[in-house]
Design a protein around this motif. Structure first.
Motif, mmCIF file in Angstrom:
data_model
loop_
_atom_site.group_PDB
_atom_site.id
_atom_site.type_symbol
_atom_site.label_atom_id
_atom_site.label_comp_id
_atom_site.label_asym_id
_atom_site.label_seq_id
_atom_site.Cartn_x
_atom_site.Cartn_y
_atom_site.Cartn_z
ATOM 1 N N PHE A 136 8.223 16.923 -18.829
ATOM 2 C CA PHE A 136 7.491 15.898 -19.151
ATOM 3 C C PHE A 136 5.823 15.417 -17.526
ATOM 4 N N ALA A 137 6.196 16.958 -16.861
ATOM 5 C CA ALA A 137 4.587 16.484 -16.749
ATOM 6 C C ALA A 137 3.791 17.442 -17.260
ATOM 7 N N SER A 138 4.087 18.377 -18.274
ATOM 8 C CA SER A 138 2.855 19.251 -18.739
ATOM 9 C C SER A 138 2.325 17.621 -19.285
ATOM 10 N N LEU A 139 3.309 17.024 -20.646
ATOM 11 C CA LEU A 139 2.636 15.785 -21.318
ATOM 12 C C LEU A 139 2.141 14.700 -20.850
ATOM 13 N N LEU A 140 3.332 14.165 -19.570
ATOM 14 C CA LEU A 140 2.237 13.615 -18.190
ATOM 15 C C LEU A 140 0.372 13.415 -18.703
ATOM 16 N N TYR A 141 0.198 14.777 -17.774
ATOM 17 C CA TYR A 141 -1.060 14.994 -17.538
ATOM 18 C C TYR A 141 -2.548 15.075 -18.875
ATOM 19 N N ARG A 162 0.715 7.445 -17.347
ATOM 20 C CA ARG A 162 1.260 6.932 -16.258
ATOM 21 C C ARG A 162 2.301 7.017 -14.974
ATOM 22 N N ARG A 163 2.029 6.796 -13.871
ATOM 23 C CA ARG A 163 2.822 7.008 -13.064
ATOM 24 C C ARG A 163 2.581 5.762 -12.567
ATOM 25 N N ILE A 164 3.560 4.812 -11.971
ATOM 26 C CA ILE A 164 4.124 3.679 -11.242
ATOM 27 C C ILE A 164 4.767 4.292 -9.771
ATOM 28 N N THR A 165 3.447 4.557 -9.190
ATOM 29 C CA THR A 165 4.173 4.450 -7.547
ATOM 30 C C THR A 165 4.081 3.913 -6.743
ATOM 31 N N ASP A 166 3.719 2.203 -6.598
ATOM 32 C CA ASP A 166 3.283 1.781 -6.580
ATOM 33 C C ASP A 166 4.462 0.485 -6.929
ATOM 34 N N PRO A 167 5.398 0.106 -6.105
ATOM 35 C CA PRO A 167 6.388 -1.098 -6.932
ATOM 36 C C PRO A 167 5.862 -2.246 -7.112
#
Length: 130
Positions: free
Chosen positions: A36-41, A47-52
């Protein structure tokens, strides 16, 4: 990410774990953390949503400057026709329409996208855009 499994050592000796991931379209995946991490980068679409608070697209209430551009509507059929009724409990027609939802389903019995069957609205959401 919806859930992370227990960490383990993979066949190459790397620390890994299973992730249950829920995507923005509602699909779920059972992925390995390292994959997952390698595909994300690697992809531009990752995209990563870290802020709700995800910004103006997902505000709970429309603002004064917003304008309605249409609706997303979900409909079901109360049809008793044999070819429709047996599948009806598992069917939900989801559609985006620029106009009035009631008017859009008014002629469902003559519309192939509604299986030539009557429709009733389950829910609808206004699409607002600044």
């Amino acid at each position: 990410m919806a859930e992370a499994g227990e960490p383990f050592q993979d066949r190459l000796g790397n620390r890994n774990r299973r992730l249950r991931v829920t995507f923005d379209n509602g699909a779920e995946g059972d992925l390995l953390l390292r994959s997952f991490a390698s595909l994300l980068y690697t992809g531009e679409q990752g995209r990563r949503i870290t802020d709700p608070v995800a910004g103006p697209l997902f505000r709970p209430e429309p603002q004064d400057a917003d304008r309605q551009t249409g609706h997303i509507a979900a409909a079901r059929t109360p049809s008793t026709a044999v070819h429709v009724a047996e599948h009806a409990p598992r069917m939900l027609k989801i559609r985006v329409t620029p106009g009035d939802v009631e008017r859009r389903i008014a002629d469902a019995v003559n519309d192939p996208t509604f299986l030539l069957a009557p429709a009733r609205i389950v829910t609808s959401f206004a699409l607002d855009r600044p």
